[in-house]
Design an enzyme around this catalytic site. Structure first.
Site, PDB file in Angstrom:
ATOM      1  N   CYS B 206      78.596 -19.987 -35.635  1.00 22.13           N
ATOM      2  CA  CYS B 206      78.661 -18.777 -36.453  1.00 22.13           C
ATOM      3  C   CYS B 206      78.305 -19.138 -37.890  1.00 22.13           C
ATOM      4  CB  CYS B 206      80.064 -18.168 -36.437  1.00 22.13           C
ATOM      5  SG  CYS B 206      80.742 -17.846 -34.812  1.00 22.13           S
ATOM      6  N   HIS B 210      75.675 -17.494 -40.554  1.00 22.80           N
ATOM      7  CA  HIS B 210      76.351 -16.562 -41.458  1.00 22.80           C
ATOM      8  C   HIS B 210      76.961 -17.222 -42.698  1.00 22.80           C
ATOM      9  CE1 HIS B 210      75.574 -13.290 -38.724  1.00 22.80           C
ATOM     10  NE2 HIS B 210      75.965 -14.066 -37.734  1.00 22.80           N
ATOM     11  N   ARG B 249      79.850  -6.883 -30.636  1.00 26.78           N
ATOM     12  CA  ARG B 249      78.921  -7.597 -31.517  1.00 26.78           C
ATOM     13  C   ARG B 249      79.020  -9.107 -31.308  1.00 26.78           C
ATOM     14  NH1 ARG B 249      75.109  -8.820 -32.620  1.00 26.78           N
ATOM     15  NH2 ARG B 249      73.906  -8.953 -34.536  1.00 26.78           N
ATOM     16  N   CYS B 253      75.938 -11.486 -30.288  1.00 30.71           N
ATOM     17  CA  CYS B 253      75.611 -12.664 -31.086  1.00 30.71           C
ATOM     18  C   CYS B 253      75.541 -13.902 -30.185  1.00 30.71           C
ATOM     19  CB  CYS B 253      76.690 -12.878 -32.142  1.00 30.71           C
ATOM     20  SG  CYS B 253      76.050 -12.954 -33.807  1.00 30.71           S
TER      21      CYS B 253
END
Lengths: 124, 292, 121
Positions: B206, B210, B249, B253
């Site tokens: 992640c 991000h 979501r 992802c």
């Protein structure tokens, strides 16, 4: 890749010899090879070669899935290997089974690496 | 006190005793009395500082707007979309669903503090009795099942509508998710591990997309900052053409990086939501919202 | 014998393709490793390199990784470039570049073709 490889051969032949002659040669080669391929693959790859690999792939995948690190691609490879095996395409099935096992093993490596080194992902 | 009385005759003995006693206390502290909230606070500070360094001009409060906080171009389109919010219908639907009486005569309002209004910012929380993280969506289904109703699917539809309505009554409240004890910290840590661990055939975490490359283009899109990720959910997403929950979501992802999605509202995703919500401490709830 | 057969199977498959249709053989005759590598590089389901890298002639390109240009200068040793695409973690454990070869995103041959194409940039 195989396509390119052969293209080179094809081009070489076509470049040196008259195109028509080359096409005839290739046609002959095609049927000879097709016959040999159909005749030999069934013998080279018995179910006994494929099934243990598939079983190994499935077992490894179960371990990986329990760790939450399964890849989306692996079970597709296993399913495709089973379909190919059922259809009698053993050479293809063996390749797919090997690919599935490879992915399962790589994802297990990833899971174990994450367990030990997840902090490396912190960009601080 | 006892150390003073026992050891006052020999200074050396006294000093030694104090040292031992002190180290003994320190050891005991590490076992049980640790201040988990301040440990977590350090993580929050690091997390915020990272984005402050990365995007010095962006105000902290802006991170509730996801990628639109850092991408001026897509922000314009987004603001235009927000003129006629595509999630408004879901809020109305959620409000109606919320008011419906269960077969036993009870309602959702009976299950939640303050009748379920203005409480979104307290979710997810760690339930000491159940020993796990409870998200808003899990609590909604918990309420249904306690009252003899069938649980709802977690991806979209009525669940997203209920979640949207409950978020809408909490607009402007700031995330207040605490990590109070060892068990809660364990769950938080699991979420933190999930966030930073690389997974999927593409081998991304992640944090890779991000944090490390947030604000950079991946193809035509800019990856949003993880700070503030959960504030705007559930969302109406252009790509879905409908509402979806945060866990939907997450699953999307995961698929993008070729990792098998995990069960929505399973422990892994709830722990991740817990970690992300803790990181978003102090940001306003502004769900539901719209995303590309 | 086994090797011979495998090669023959490949040849057969290709020849079958050659005999099917009229347009396809022309395309194939013109294709080279570089062309195949370019296709793999641009394909979203394969290399998808444009996701993170700018490449001359591409559209909707990412800016996450360095632009792919002057690759011969940057990687005088072709083998090093191959290794970088195959598994960039070998050079930098913290890289975010996917290990295309190690994770079987691309086959060895496909990585080879991508490298052939990158070397023309």
């Amino acid at each position: 890749m195989a396509l390119l490889h052969v293209n080179k051969i094809g081009l070489a032949i076509m470049a040196t010899v008259n195109r028509e002659k080359a096409m005839t040669q290739l046609r002959i080669l095609f049927f000879v090879v097709l016959g040999m391929a159909l005749f030999s693959t069934g013998r080279l790859h018995a179910d006994a070669d494929i099934k243990p690999i598939l079983a190994d792939a499935r077992a490894t995948l179960t371990t990986v899935a329990a760790k939450g690190f399964e890849w989306t691609t692996t079970r597709q490879l296993i399913a495709a290997a089973e379909v190919a095996l059922a259809a009698g395409d053993k050479a293809h099935s063996l390749n797919l089974a090997k690919a599935a096992l490879n992915e399962a093993e790589k994802s297990l490596l990833q899971a174990n690496y994450a367990e030990a080194h997840w902090q490396d992902g912190m960009p601080f | 006190m006892r150390s003073l009385i026992v050891n006052k005759k020999t200074n050396l003995g006294f000093a030694l005793y104090c040292l031992l006693a002190f180290s003994g206390f320190a050891g005991a502290d590490a076992e049980q009395g640790l201040d988990y909230q301040s440990m977590v606070q350090r993580d929050i500070n690091d997390f915020k500082a990272y984005y402050k360094t990365r995007f010095p001009k962006i105000e902290f409060s802006e991170y509730k707007n996801g990628v639109y906080a850092i991408d001026a171009d897509s922000r314009e389109q987004w603001l235009e979309m927000e003129d006629f919010p595509p999630y408004e219908f879901a809020v109305d639907e959620g409000e109606a669903l919320f008011a419906v009486r269960f077969a036993n005569g009870k309602t959702y309002a009976d299950c939640f503090a303050n009748g379920g209004e203005g409480i979104r910012q307290n979710y997810p929380y760690f339930d000491n009795k159940k020993g796990q993280v409870i998200s808003l969506e899990l609590a909604i289904n918990d309420c249904r099942e306690t009252n003899g109703e069938q649980p709802l699917a977690y991806k979209k539809g009525p669940m997203a509508a209920l979640s949207a309505y409950m978020a809408s009554t909490s607009a402007g409240n700031v995330f207040a998710v605490a990590v109070a004890n060892k068990e809660a910290y364990q769950a938080y840590l699991e979420g933190k591990k999930f966030f930073y661990a690389k997974r999927g055939q593409l081998n991304f975490s992640c944090a890779d997309c991000h944090m490390l490359v947030s604000g950079q283009k991946l193809r035509a899109d800019i990856t949003g900052p993880a700070l503030g990720h959960p504030t705007g959910f559930p969302v109406y997403r252009g790509k879905w053409q409908e509402m979806g929950t945060l866990h939907r979501r997450y699953a999307g992802c995961n698929k993008n990086i070729r990792a098998m999605p995990l069960p929505l509202q399973g422990r892994a995703y709830r722990n991740l939501e817990y970690f992300q919500s803790v990181m978003s401490q102090g940001l306003e709830i502004n769900g539901p919202s719209s995303r590309k | 014998m086994l090797y011979f057969n495998k090669k023959m199977i490949k040849i057969t498959a290709c020849l079958m393709g050659l005999f099917i249709g009229t347009g396809i053989p022309v395309l194939w005759a013109e294709s080279r490793a570089v062309e195949a590598g370019k296709v793999l590089t641009f394909d979203r389901k394969k290399g998808n390199c444009l996701s993170c890298h700018v490449i001359a002639g591409g559209t909707l390109m990412g800016t996450t990784g360095p632009p792919l240009m002057m690759m011969k200068l940057r990687f005088p040793d072709k083998e090093k470039l191959y290794k970088q695409v195959f598994d960039a973690r070998k050079r930098n454990q913290k890289t975010i570049m996917p290990p295309f070869g190690s994770h079987a995103i691309l086959s060895k041959e496909e990585v080879g073709a991508v490298v052939e194409y990158l070397y023309t940039l």
